[in-house]
Design a protein around this motif. Structure first.
Motif, PDB file in Angstrom:
ATOM      1  N   GLN A 236       0.718  -1.226   0.123  1.00 56.09           N
ATOM      2  CA  GLN A 236      -0.087  -0.097   0.134  1.00 56.09           C
ATOM      3  C   GLN A 236       0.848   1.172  -0.018  1.00 56.09           C
ATOM      4  N   ALA A 237       1.963   1.186   0.865  1.00 55.31           N
ATOM      5  CA  ALA A 237       2.981   2.358   0.937  1.00 55.31           C
ATOM      6  C   ALA A 237       3.216   2.697  -0.474  1.00 55.31           C
ATOM      7  N   TRP A 238       3.856   1.612  -1.276  1.00 54.02           N
ATOM      8  CA  TRP A 238       4.459   1.729  -2.694  1.00 54.02           C
ATOM      9  C   TRP A 238       3.384   2.220  -3.451  1.00 54.02           C
ATOM     10  N   ALA A 239       2.204   1.716  -3.409  1.00 53.12           N
ATOM     11  CA  ALA A 239       1.035   2.241  -4.233  1.00 53.12           C
ATOM     12  C   ALA A 239       0.661   3.851  -4.478  1.00 53.12           C
ATOM     13  N   SER A 240       0.864   4.155  -2.981  1.00 50.73           N
ATOM     14  CA  SER A 240       0.483   5.474  -2.540  1.00 50.73           C
ATOM     15  C   SER A 240       1.969   6.317  -3.307  1.00 50.73           C
ATOM     16  N   HIS A 241       2.923   5.842  -3.118  1.00 48.48           N
ATOM     17  CA  HIS A 241       4.176   6.480  -3.687  1.00 48.48           C
ATOM     18  C   HIS A 241       4.045   6.591  -5.313  1.00 48.48           C
ATOM     19  N   PHE A 242       3.406   5.409  -5.782  1.00 51.74           N
ATOM     20  CA  PHE A 242       3.479   5.489  -7.321  1.00 51.74           C
ATOM     21  C   PHE A 242       2.523   6.609  -7.745  1.00 51.74           C
TER      22      PHE A 242
END
Length: 290
Positions: free
Chosen positions: A61-67
């Motif tokens: 989820q953290a990676w998706a938010s950054h993406f």
């Protein structure tokens, strides 16, 4: 039924490529000149297995938010710089998930013009590649599609708008767009017809071609009296001759799904050759946009 509406916004695909800024600038100028809004679209194609998870505290989820934040930041940067360059222009942004070609094809349903950047590959023939997006878009959206790449010559930035006239229904749409573009940019319009070599009376063929061009331009010169028009007839391969004639042009405008030289603009040999030989921005106008 086509959803094309000339009052819709100009839509441009925003990328991080070297052509991204050029495409946005071209689209912004087109929107400002026509009194339309500009919509910046960035398509994010998620890697396999990288879709956002339900757990907010998960690494995925953290990676998706950054993406997503990275994509929105790109759009915000382009919006801010465009608004600074053209104060008063209404600019919106859309960050969408999916393959770029599919996303742009969908948003084009509500666009007056769809603009995408194009890369020129330096080498034999100086071919042009559109990264797989451009060719898959042309011929599908109901609106004109502009493939924008760096002109080969600086003079072409202020050169004439050139339109290919072949006497087909499709060229009617192309002529309409070309006149408007020339009026918006304050430049000359050059109408060119290419005749394929054949046995016969060339003077008679030449006269016939000029009649075709005059008929295609009929009415438009009255609507745009400020536009100076130059007519030209050449002989040879349509794609090659149009590309050569457009060397100093601001953009080259052609119709799609017509007859004669431009039949099947995307799938035919003429369009494929023209795409690779385009010396500058190439605008493909579907006849539905007439």
């Amino acid at each position: 039924m086509s959803s094309y509406d000339a009052h819709n916004p100009v839509v441009v695909g925003v990328t991080r490529s070297s052509t991204g800024r050029r495409a946005v600038d071209w689209a912004a100028d087109a929107a400002a000149g026509r009194g339309l809004s500009l919509c910046l679209v960035h398509a994010q194609e998620w890697p396999a297995g990288a879709a956002p998870k339900e757990r907010r505290d998960s690494p995925e989820q953290a990676w998706a938010s950054h993406f997503r934040a990275t994509g929105q930041s790109l759009l915000d940067d382009f919006r801010d710089s465009t608004e600074q360059r053209l104060p008063g222009l209404q600019v919106t942004t859309r960050l969408l998930d999916g393959r770029p070609a599919s996303v742009l094809r969908e948003v084009a349903e509500e666009a007056s013009v769809l603009v995408v950047g194009a890369q020129r590959v330096h080498g034999p023939g100086e071919a042009v590649t559109f990264g797989g997006v451009g060719p898959s878009l042309v011929g599908h959206p109901p609106c004109p599609v502009a493939l924008v790449l760096e002109p080969k010559h600086e003079a072409s930035r202020s050169g004439p708008v050139m339109v290919g006239v072949d006497g087909s229904v499709a060229s009617v749409s192309a002529v309409a767009f070309a006149f408007e573009e020339a009026a918006v940019c304050g430049v000359e319009l050059r109408a060119v017809q290419v005749r394929r070599p054949r046995y016969g009376d060339w003077p008679a063929d030449l006269q016939e071609s000029y009649i075709d061009i005059s008929e295609a331009l009929a009415g438009w010169q009255e609507k745009y009296p400020q536009v100076t028009v130059d007519q030209e007839v050449v002989m040879g391969s349509p794609a090659v001759q149009l590309a050569e004639a457009a060397v100093d042009a601001r953009c080259l405008v052609v119709g799609s799904r017509g007859v004669g030289g431009f039949r099947g603009m995307v799938l035919g040999s003429t369009s494929r050759t023209l795409s690779h030989l385009a010396p500058g921005p190439l605008v493909i106008v579907p006849r539905e946009a007439a």
